[in-house]
Motif scaffolding. Structure first.
Motif, PDB file in Angstrom:
ATOM      1  N   HIS A  68       0.862  -1.163   0.129  1.00 51.41           N
ATOM      2  CA  HIS A  68       0.072  -0.045  -0.005  1.00 51.41           C
ATOM      3  C   HIS A  68       0.930   1.117  -0.017  1.00 51.41           C
ATOM      4  O   HIS A  68       0.685   2.162  -0.901  1.00 51.41           O
ATOM      5  N   LEU A  69       1.713   1.330   1.037  1.00 48.27           N
ATOM      6  CA  LEU A  69       2.657   2.563   1.000  1.00 48.27           C
ATOM      7  C   LEU A  69       3.503   2.955  -0.145  1.00 48.27           C
ATOM      8  O   LEU A  69       3.594   3.891  -0.512  1.00 48.27           O
ATOM      9  N   VAL A  70       4.172   1.599  -0.623  1.00 44.72           N
ATOM     10  CA  VAL A  70       4.826   1.819  -2.012  1.00 44.72           C
ATOM     11  C   VAL A  70       4.148   2.203  -3.013  1.00 44.72           C
ATOM     12  O   VAL A  70       4.403   3.106  -4.084  1.00 44.72           O
ATOM     13  N   GLY A  71       2.906   1.698  -3.182  1.00 47.02           N
ATOM     14  CA  GLY A  71       1.942   2.014  -4.347  1.00 47.02           C
ATOM     15  C   GLY A  71       1.687   3.505  -4.190  1.00 47.02           C
ATOM     16  O   GLY A  71       1.736   4.060  -5.337  1.00 47.02           O
ATOM     17  N   GLN A  72       1.489   4.052  -3.079  1.00 44.11           N
ATOM     18  CA  GLN A  72       1.002   5.498  -2.894  1.00 44.11           C
ATOM     19  C   GLN A  72       2.384   6.247  -3.393  1.00 44.11           C
ATOM     20  O   GLN A  72       2.320   7.226  -3.948  1.00 44.11           O
ATOM     21  N   ALA A  73       3.443   5.874  -2.883  1.00 44.45           N
ATOM     22  CA  ALA A  73       5.022   6.499  -3.237  1.00 44.45           C
ATOM     23  C   ALA A  73       5.071   6.375  -4.805  1.00 44.45           C
ATOM     24  O   ALA A  73       5.436   7.331  -5.239  1.00 44.45           O
ATOM     25  N   VAL A  74       4.863   5.373  -5.385  1.00 43.30           N
ATOM     26  CA  VAL A  74       5.242   5.219  -6.687  1.00 43.30           C
ATOM     27  C   VAL A  74       4.304   6.075  -7.786  1.00 43.30           C
ATOM     28  O   VAL A  74       4.720   6.802  -8.772  1.00 43.30           O
ATOM     29  N   ALA A  75       2.912   6.221  -7.318  1.00 40.57           N
ATOM     30  CA  ALA A  75       2.135   7.008  -7.958  1.00 40.57           C
ATOM     31  C   ALA A  75       2.419   8.349  -7.814  1.00 40.57           C
ATOM     32  O   ALA A  75       2.298   8.951  -8.871  1.00 40.57           O
ATOM     33  N   LEU A  76       2.775   8.903  -6.656  1.00 41.28           N
ATOM     34  CA  LEU A  76       3.163  10.203  -6.494  1.00 41.28           C
ATOM     35  C   LEU A  76       4.486  10.688  -7.210  1.00 41.28           C
ATOM     36  O   LEU A  76       4.673  11.620  -7.789  1.00 41.28           O
ATOM     37  N   ARG A  77       5.420   9.685  -7.280  1.00 44.35           N
ATOM     38  CA  ARG A  77       6.690   9.712  -7.959  1.00 44.35           C
ATOM     39  C   ARG A  77       6.319   9.964  -9.285  1.00 44.35           C
ATOM     40  O   ARG A  77       6.907  10.744 -10.204  1.00 44.35           O
ATOM     41  N   GLU A  78       5.546   9.181  -9.810  1.00 48.26           N
ATOM     42  CA  GLU A  78       5.350   9.205 -11.156  1.00 48.26           C
ATOM     43  C   GLU A  78       4.593  10.637 -11.782  1.00 48.26           C
ATOM     44  O   GLU A  78       4.812  10.961 -12.982  1.00 48.26           O
ATOM     45  N   LYS A  79       3.742  10.933 -10.924  1.00 47.34           N
ATOM     46  CA  LYS A  79       3.014  12.345 -11.105  1.00 47.34           C
ATOM     47  C   LYS A  79       4.219  13.408 -11.036  1.00 47.34           C
ATOM     48  O   LYS A  79       4.014  14.309 -12.074  1.00 47.34           O
ATOM     49  N   ASN A  80       5.006  13.484 -10.119  1.00 46.01           N
ATOM     50  CA  ASN A  80       6.279  14.521 -10.474  1.00 46.01           C
ATOM     51  C   ASN A  80       7.100  14.321 -11.341  1.00 46.01           C
ATOM     52  O   ASN A  80       7.483  15.241 -12.126  1.00 46.01           O
ATOM     53  N   ARG A  81       7.217  12.983 -11.781  1.00 48.40           N
ATOM     54  CA  ARG A  81       8.181  12.764 -12.978  1.00 48.40           C
ATOM     55  C   ARG A  81       7.526  13.341 -14.285  1.00 48.40           C
ATOM     56  O   ARG A  81       8.230  14.188 -15.070  1.00 48.40           O
ATOM     57  N   GLN A  82       6.135  13.253 -14.422  1.00 56.28           N
ATOM     58  CA  GLN A  82       5.442  13.669 -15.767  1.00 56.28           C
ATOM     59  C   GLN A  82       5.620  15.231 -15.554  1.00 56.28           C
ATOM     60  O   GLN A  82       5.846  15.797 -16.677  1.00 56.28           O
ATOM     61  N   GLU A  83       5.274  15.634 -14.510  1.00 56.00           N
ATOM     62  CA  GLU A  83       5.218  17.171 -14.486  1.00 56.00           C
ATOM     63  C   GLU A  83       6.737  17.894 -14.581  1.00 56.00           C
ATOM     64  O   GLU A  83       6.853  18.979 -15.268  1.00 56.00           O
ATOM     65  N   GLN A  84       7.757  17.017 -14.230  1.00 57.10           N
ATOM     66  CA  GLN A  84       9.182  17.506 -14.514  1.00 57.10           C
ATOM     67  C   GLN A  84       9.481  17.629 -15.942  1.00 57.10           C
ATOM     68  O   GLN A  84      10.203  18.350 -16.682  1.00 57.10           O
ATOM     69  N   GLU A  85       9.091  16.445 -16.734  1.00 56.35           N
ATOM     70  CA  GLU A  85       9.234  16.289 -18.045  1.00 56.35           C
ATOM     71  C   GLU A  85       8.467  17.198 -18.853  1.00 56.35           C
ATOM     72  O   GLU A  85       9.211  17.729 -19.926  1.00 56.35           O
ATOM     73  N   ALA A  86       7.318  17.784 -18.561  1.00 55.10           N
ATOM     74  CA  ALA A  86       6.492  18.689 -18.995  1.00 55.10           C
ATOM     75  C   ALA A  86       6.967  20.091 -19.174  1.00 55.10           C
ATOM     76  O   ALA A  86       6.865  20.935 -19.895  1.00 55.10           O
ATOM     77  N   SER A  87       8.018  20.213 -18.120  1.00 56.29           N
ATOM     78  CA  SER A  87       8.654  21.560 -17.899  1.00 56.29           C
ATOM     79  C   SER A  87       9.780  21.824 -18.802  1.00 56.29           C
ATOM     80  O   SER A  87      10.103  23.126 -18.761  1.00 56.29           O
ATOM     81  N   GLY A  88      10.253  20.921 -19.538  1.00 57.01           N
ATOM     82  CA  GLY A  88      11.419  21.193 -20.346  1.00 57.01           C
ATOM     83  C   GLY A  88      12.147  19.979 -20.627  1.00 57.01           C
ATOM     84  O   GLY A  88      12.124  19.191 -19.975  1.00 57.01           O
TER      85      GLY A  88
END
Length: 417
Positions: free
Chosen positions: A378-398
């Motif tokens: 459960h905890l790792v699943g939540q962390a991976v989802a948040l990490r993926e969200k942040n990764r996509q935002e970083q890639e979209a920034s440039g």
């Protein structure tokens, strides 16, 4: 996205973690989880029960050995037994080898004083009630705080490397003596691990070569293991293609100074990063409470040196300056970042013994999933989802900048209650 893309570590601990990611299918969401045993586990029976429960689902177990009331050699042997059975590494996590923050390699510290202090630190690593170097794959240490362009003046990490080598040599000699005493009793049914020939790393330290998996000649009959407090997991098999852990491999993780604490200077943080780069055969990476795992920024050393765990830029160092350092300019190296997953991500978790997360395949349909295993997922699943969200935002920034220095592998650290 592959966790180990372009990742070729020379450190044997990181090399084994890379193998676990590829072969241990029960890791939550494929992540090399580091489980930190909480203060709820203060006796050997509780600690061993926890290790048996979560062993199939983790890459490393952090052990608060100094807080275990009845810590003994029997506890160590049982932990090593579970480590071999369930394929995870051991990390003594209750003490920091070098408690002298930003002092050992300061220019105003006399050499004689440094040598006395380093010898004491060496003793705390190899001797005393814990004897960490004799059994633990990993230990934690503050960096020596040498100037970033003068790492060759450090005496702390070379001394710990030598101490680890001596401890490993002594352990191997004891094991070989045990084997010699029982050679006449050998039968083909005994479990035997073969010694793999040593090959040197770039720093010439044979004991820490990735080709040395730490396997040792040891008959299973020579290991005295009390199993009353250990719960076997029938769904974990020894022939599942996951190699046994490198029992004789030793590394340290340097504590990464936090940018939010006034006690630490930016120079000390930079020195810590460069010290790891300069000793990547023995330093596996960084231990940090900053949320680097969930706040994804990238996978090279620049992302660690130029930003903190929340994405705030560090003003006292530039990518250009970092690239000029001889210790950092080596993209063939790799380092791990062991960062704490915020416990708040566990909010909303409810245990359901009938739920079987992906990767958990009980041998019996009516067997229950351990509470701790379900909590990890459960905890790792939540962390991976948040990490993926942040990764996509970083890639979209440039577009990504050019990579500098060693590659990073991010490992989530989960406190298990």
């Amino acid at each position: 996205m592959s966790i180990t893309a372009d990742w070729s570590p020379e450190n044997p601990i990181l090399a084994y973690l890379q193998t676990l990611i590829a072969t241990k299918k029960t890791l939550p969401y494929g992540q090399p989880v580091v489980a930190h045993a909480s203060v709820n586990h203060i006796d050997s029976a509780s600690l061993l029960r926890l290790a048996a429960d979560i062993g199939p689902y983790i890459a490393i177990l952090q052990i608060p050995a100094d807080a275990i009331d009845d810590w003994s050699s029997d506890t160590i042997e049982q932990l090593q037994h579970l480590s071999r059975k369930h394929r995870f590494l051991l990390w003594e996590a209750s003490k920091i080898l070098n408690p002298l923050v930003n002092f050992i390699s300061r220019a105003d510290t006399p050499l004689e004083t440094r040598q006395v202090l380093v010898d004491l630190i060496k003793k705390s690593y190899t001797s005393g009630p814990l004897r960490t170097a004799t059994w633990s794959n990993l230990a934690t240490c503050w960096a020596p705080a040498a100037p970033i362009d003068q790492q060759e003046n450090d005496i702390l990490i070379p001394t710990l490397r030598l101490a680890a080598r001596e401890a490993v040599a002594t352990t191997a000699k004891i094991i070989q003596t045990e084997i010699s005493a029982e050679t006449n009793n050998y039968s083909s049914s005994d479990e035997v691990e073969m010694v793999i020939p040593y090959t040197e790393t770039s720093n010439g330290w044979k004991e820490f070569s990735p080709n040395n998996t730490g396997s040792v000649l040891r008959k299973s009959s020579t290991i005295s293991v009390t199993t009353e407090s250990v719960i076997p997991h029938a769904h974990v098999h020894t022939d599942d293609g996951v190699p046994i852990p490198p029992l004789l491999a030793r590394s340290i993780a340097l504590s990464l100074p936090s940018t939010t604490e006034y006690a630490f200077t930016s120079e000390f943080r930079q020195s810590t990063i460069v010290a790891a780069c300069a000793n990547s055969d023995f330093v596996a990476g960084f231990a940090t409470s900053e949320p680097f795992f969930v706040n994804h920024r990238g996978n090279d050393i620049c992302d660690l040196a130029l930003f903190d765990g929340t994405g705030n830029p560090q003003l006292d160092i530039s990518a250009a300056k970092l690239a000029t350092l001889p210790y950092v300019n080596g993209q063939q190296k790799s380092l791990g970042v062991f960062s704490l997953v915020p416990p708040s991500l566990s909010l909303g978790f409810e245990f359901d013994p009938t739920v079987k997360p992906d990767g958990i395949t009980p041998s019996e349909s009516d067997s229950e999933t351990p509470y701790t295993a379900q909590y990890l997922y459960h905890l790792v699943g939540q962390a991976v989802a948040l990490r993926e969200k942040n990764r996509q935002e970083q890639e979209a920034s440039g577009p990504r900048k050019q990579s500098v220095g060693p590659k990073l592998i991010h490992l989530p650290v989960v406190i298990v209650v």
